[in-house]
Enzyme design. Structure first.
Site, PDB file in Angstrom:
ATOM      1  N   HIS A   1       0.835  -1.194   0.000  1.00  0.00           N
ATOM      2  CA  HIS A   1       0.000   0.000   0.000  1.00  0.00           C
ATOM      3  C   HIS A   1       0.869   1.242   0.000  1.00  0.00           C
ATOM      4  O   HIS A   1       1.891   1.275   0.672  1.00  0.00           O
ATOM      5  CB  HIS A   1      -0.943   0.009   1.216  1.00  0.00           C
ATOM      6  CG  HIS A   1      -2.115   0.906   0.998  1.00  0.00           C
ATOM      7  ND1 HIS A   1      -2.059   2.249   1.239  1.00  0.00           N
ATOM      8  CD2 HIS A   1      -3.340   0.634   0.504  1.00  0.00           C
ATOM      9  CE1 HIS A   1      -3.228   2.777   0.908  1.00  0.00           C
ATOM     10  NE2 HIS A   1      -4.024   1.830   0.459  1.00  0.00           N
TER      11      HIS A   1
ATOM     12  N   ASP B   1      -7.941  -5.445  -0.054  1.00  0.00           N
ATOM     13  CA  ASP B   1      -8.450  -6.205  -1.198  1.00  0.00           C
ATOM     14  C   ASP B   1      -8.183  -7.702  -1.092  1.00  0.00           C
ATOM     15  O   ASP B   1      -8.887  -8.496  -1.719  1.00  0.00           O
ATOM     16  CB  ASP B   1      -7.842  -5.669  -2.501  1.00  0.00           C
ATOM     17  CG  ASP B   1      -8.412  -4.317  -2.848  1.00  0.00           C
ATOM     18  OD1 ASP B   1      -9.608  -4.106  -2.595  1.00  0.00           O
ATOM     19  OD2 ASP B   1      -7.668  -3.465  -3.360  1.00  0.00           O
TER      20      ASP B   1
HETATM   21  C1  LIG Z   1      -0.520  -0.625  -3.949  1.00  0.00           C
HETATM   22  C2  LIG Z   1       0.790  -0.378  -4.655  1.00  0.00           C
HETATM   23  C3  LIG Z   1       0.491   0.151  -6.079  1.00  0.00           C
HETATM   24  C4  LIG Z   1       1.573   0.663  -3.878  1.00  0.00           C
HETATM   25  O1  LIG Z   1       2.624   0.934  -4.647  1.00  0.00           O
HETATM   26  P1  LIG Z   1       3.790   1.996  -4.447  1.00  0.00           P
HETATM   27  O2  LIG Z   1       3.651   2.801  -3.239  1.00  0.00           O
HETATM   28  O3  LIG Z   1       3.862   2.709  -5.737  1.00  0.00           O
HETATM   29  O4  LIG Z   1       4.974   1.024  -4.206  1.00  0.00           O
HETATM   30  P2  LIG Z   1       5.807   0.347  -5.357  1.00  0.00           P
HETATM   31  O5  LIG Z   1       4.944  -0.315  -6.357  1.00  0.00           O
HETATM   32  O6  LIG Z   1       6.773   1.362  -5.849  1.00  0.00           O
HETATM   33  O7  LIG Z   1       6.548  -0.769  -4.514  1.00  0.00           O
HETATM   34  C5  LIG Z   1       7.669  -0.529  -3.668  1.00  0.00           C
HETATM   35  C6  LIG Z   1       8.481  -1.804  -3.612  1.00  0.00           C
HETATM   36  O8  LIG Z   1       7.708  -2.837  -3.002  1.00  0.00           O
HETATM   37  C7  LIG Z   1       7.456  -3.892  -3.912  1.00  0.00           C
HETATM   38  N1  LIG Z   1       6.039  -4.250  -3.847  1.00  0.00           N
HETATM   39  C8  LIG Z   1       5.022  -3.420  -3.508  1.00  0.00           C
HETATM   40  N2  LIG Z   1       3.859  -4.083  -3.579  1.00  0.00           N
HETATM   41  C9  LIG Z   1       4.179  -5.347  -3.937  1.00  0.00           C
HETATM   42  C10 LIG Z   1       3.392  -6.473  -4.188  1.00  0.00           C
HETATM   43  N3  LIG Z   1       2.057  -6.438  -4.075  1.00  0.00           N
HETATM   44  N4  LIG Z   1       4.001  -7.609  -4.548  1.00  0.00           N
HETATM   45  C11 LIG Z   1       5.346  -7.659  -4.679  1.00  0.00           C
HETATM   46  N5  LIG Z   1       6.148  -6.596  -4.470  1.00  0.00           N
HETATM   47  C12 LIG Z   1       5.561  -5.445  -4.108  1.00  0.00           C
HETATM   48  C13 LIG Z   1       7.754  -3.312  -5.295  1.00  0.00           C
HETATM   49  O9  LIG Z   1       8.134  -4.306  -6.207  1.00  0.00           O
HETATM   50  C14 LIG Z   1       8.830  -2.332  -4.990  1.00  0.00           C
HETATM   51  O10 LIG Z   1      10.043  -3.000  -4.871  1.00  0.00           O
HETATM   52  P3  LIG Z   1      11.337  -2.450  -5.632  1.00  0.00           P
HETATM   53  O11 LIG Z   1      11.543  -1.077  -5.074  1.00  0.00           O
HETATM   54  O12 LIG Z   1      12.355  -3.458  -5.288  1.00  0.00           O
HETATM   55  O13 LIG Z   1      10.966  -2.412  -7.081  1.00  0.00           O
HETATM   56  C15 LIG Z   1       1.624  -1.674  -4.760  1.00  0.00           C
HETATM   57  O14 LIG Z   1       1.881  -2.163  -3.461  1.00  0.00           O
HETATM   58  C16 LIG Z   1       0.922  -2.715  -5.603  1.00  0.00           C
HETATM   59  O15 LIG Z   1       1.015  -2.680  -6.833  1.00  0.00           O
HETATM   60  N6  LIG Z   1       0.197  -3.676  -4.955  1.00  0.00           N
HETATM   61  C17 LIG Z   1      -0.552  -4.651  -5.684  1.00  0.00           C
HETATM   62  C18 LIG Z   1      -1.853  -4.070  -6.169  1.00  0.00           C
HETATM   63  C19 LIG Z   1      -2.828  -3.867  -5.043  1.00  0.00           C
HETATM   64  O16 LIG Z   1      -3.034  -4.725  -4.211  1.00  0.00           O
HETATM   65  N7  LIG Z   1      -3.483  -2.708  -5.072  1.00  0.00           N
HETATM   66  C20 LIG Z   1      -4.518  -2.372  -4.098  1.00  0.00           C
HETATM   67  C21 LIG Z   1      -4.092  -1.246  -3.225  1.00  0.00           C
HETATM   68  S1  LIG Z   1      -5.291  -0.983  -1.938  1.00  0.00           S
END
Ligand SMILES: CC(C)(COP(=O)(O)OP(=O)(O)OC[C@H]1O[C@@H](n2cnc3c(N)ncnc32)[C@H](O)[C@@H]1OP(=O)(O)O)[C@@H](O)C(=O)NCCC(=O)NCCS
Length: 381
Positions: free
Chosen positions: A267, A318
């Site tokens: 998140h 979720d």
């Molecule tokens: C929610 C979300 C978009 C937040 O993203 P963010 O703040 O932009 O964080 P990032 O996507 O940049 O992730 C940061 C790091 O954690 C890792 N990470 C974050 N969520 C992850 C996940 N669900 N699975 C695996 N790795 C994850 C990323 O790969 C990244 O690692 P890196 O820096 O080595 O590349 C992200 O956690 C995600 O895509 N989750 C899955 C989708 C989801 O469940 N969305 C619902 C949100 S309520």
């Protein structure tokens, strides 16, 4: 991989940027708490009802008994939607995702609102619109789904709560008390969440002095993506792919080794636990047991453990919502539209708040394109 930048005043994805001031909800990442207008989301979900949560979000206080009765009466009387909405949904290809159906439904219902032509800054009209939007959302999604399945829409039962109305329309029968309660509490949990992407999109839309319904349509379009609301559907598809608890450990290690994003985990705001997930995980795992589907809870346990130890990443709301809805027999394509049924309350509250002290939301960007180029006539290009 996370986006990076060398510009000092720029944060990709606006991470950590303050986008406004709000009195609607507070997310405290360090303590994993979420409050709606001062009330903890766990209490709202476990002790209240979605109607009370919606009232709190729109009117700023919990209703007393007579305010709640009046509110429920208004919701019941506003629950039906014009046939034009059903006709528009019938005209869509049957294969559309129900989020596209929900977006179309709200686009069509908008001009039928008796306050549609009221100025965007008329706060009483905005609150009346908000109540109609909350009242109609479960009917648009529930009956819209029936139409996509080739069935006729049902007449909503005015004595039903919003949760009961949705379950009745989707399943065609009277929901049992336990199912309705679990579903109702999930609506409270999903109702609001600060300046998330869809709420921000809604606020941007109304900040142009466009109308509340346009804000809702922007919100639905934004929520659809798998990095936001769409994650609950993707999470369940992942659980189905894993299939059995004995496959879970190898599956998750393999997915992580291949740098896959695990849907329903992580998140932007919570770097520890998502408080909504704490609540829904308990509800969902108990539900899996009661419904004779303990394997989803077992697979969830394994994924949670590996994600925590390997990545320090926890489930978001979720993830448990996915297997809770699955245990309730709700079609997977409806998980994100359910989010809409709940989140219209938060979107509307934010639209009202934005418009009561409006300033056009219009950020700047850094230009990295070419410098000034001389005009070349088309024959010479
Ligand atoms: C929610 C979300 C978009 C937040 O993203 P963010 O703040 O932009 O964080 P990032 O996507 O940049 O992730 C940061 C790091 O954690 C890792 N990470 C974050 N969520 C992850 C996940 N669900 N699975 C695996 N790795 C994850 C990323 O790969 C990244 O690692 P890196 O820096 O080595 O590349 C992200 O956690 C995600 O895509 N989750 C899955 C989708 C989801 O469940 N969305 C619902 C949100 S309520």
């Amino acid at each position: 991989m996370s986006a990076t930048t060398t510009y000092p005043n720029y944060s990709p994805g606006l991470e950590g940027v303050i986008g406004g001031i709000s009195t609607i909800s507070e997310i405290v990442s360090e303590t994993s708490t979420l409050v709606f207008r001062g009330y903890d989301v766990h209490e709202l979900a476990s002790k209240g009802t979605f109607e009370q949560t919606a009232y709190l979000l729109i009117f700023g206080k919990l209703p007393n008994q007579s305010e709640l009765s009046q509110f429920k009466e208004t919701l019941s009387s506003e629950r039906e939607v014009p046939n034009a909405v059903y006709d528009a949904i019938r005209a869509l290809p049957k294969s559309v995702h129900p989020m596209d159906m929900a977006r179309a439904g709200f686009a069509v219902v908008a001009p039928f609102d008796p306050d549609y032509a009221a100025p965007a800054t008329d706060m009483d009209a905005n609150r009346r619109k908000a109540v109609r939007i909350i009242a109609k959302a479960s009917t648009i999604v529930g009956n819209g789904q029936r139409i996509l399945e080739g069935k006729e829409p049902l007449k909503p039962n005015p004595s039903h709560s919003i949760a009961q109305n949705f379950l009745h329309l989707v399943n065609g029968d009277e929901p049992d008390t336990e199912t309705a309660h679990v579903f109702d509490s999930s609506l409270s949990v999903y109702a609001e969440h600060g300046f998330n992407a869809s709420t921000f999109a809604c606020r941007v839309t109304v900040s142009t002095l466009s109308d509340l319904y346009s804000g809702i349509v922007s919100g639905i379009g934004t929520l659809k993506g798998p990095l936001h609301g769409g994650a609950n559907e993707e999470a369940m598809r992942m659980l189905l792919e894993i299939g059995e608890p004995e496959n879970a450990e190898a599956w998750i290690h393999d997915a992580l080794a291949n740098k896959k994003k695990i849907m329903g985990f992580g998140h932007r705001e919570y770097k520890k636990r998502d408080p909504r997930a704490i609540y829904m995980t308990k509800v969902a795992k108990e539900l899996c047991e009661r419904k004779g589907m303990p394997k989803w809870a077992k697979i969830a346990d394994i994924l949670e453990n590996v994600m925590e130890t390997e990545k320090g990443i926890y489930p978001n709301v979720d993830f448990p919502a996915a297997y809770a809805y699955y245990s309730l027999g709700i079609p997977i394509d409806l998980y994100t539209p359910i989010f809409v049924v709940a989140r219209v309350a938060g979107w509307s509250a934010h639209a009202v708040e934005q418009l009561s002290n409006n300033r056009l939301i219009r950020p700047s960007c850094i230009y990295e394109g070419p410098g000034q180029l001389p005009w070349v006539d088309i024959e010479q290009r």
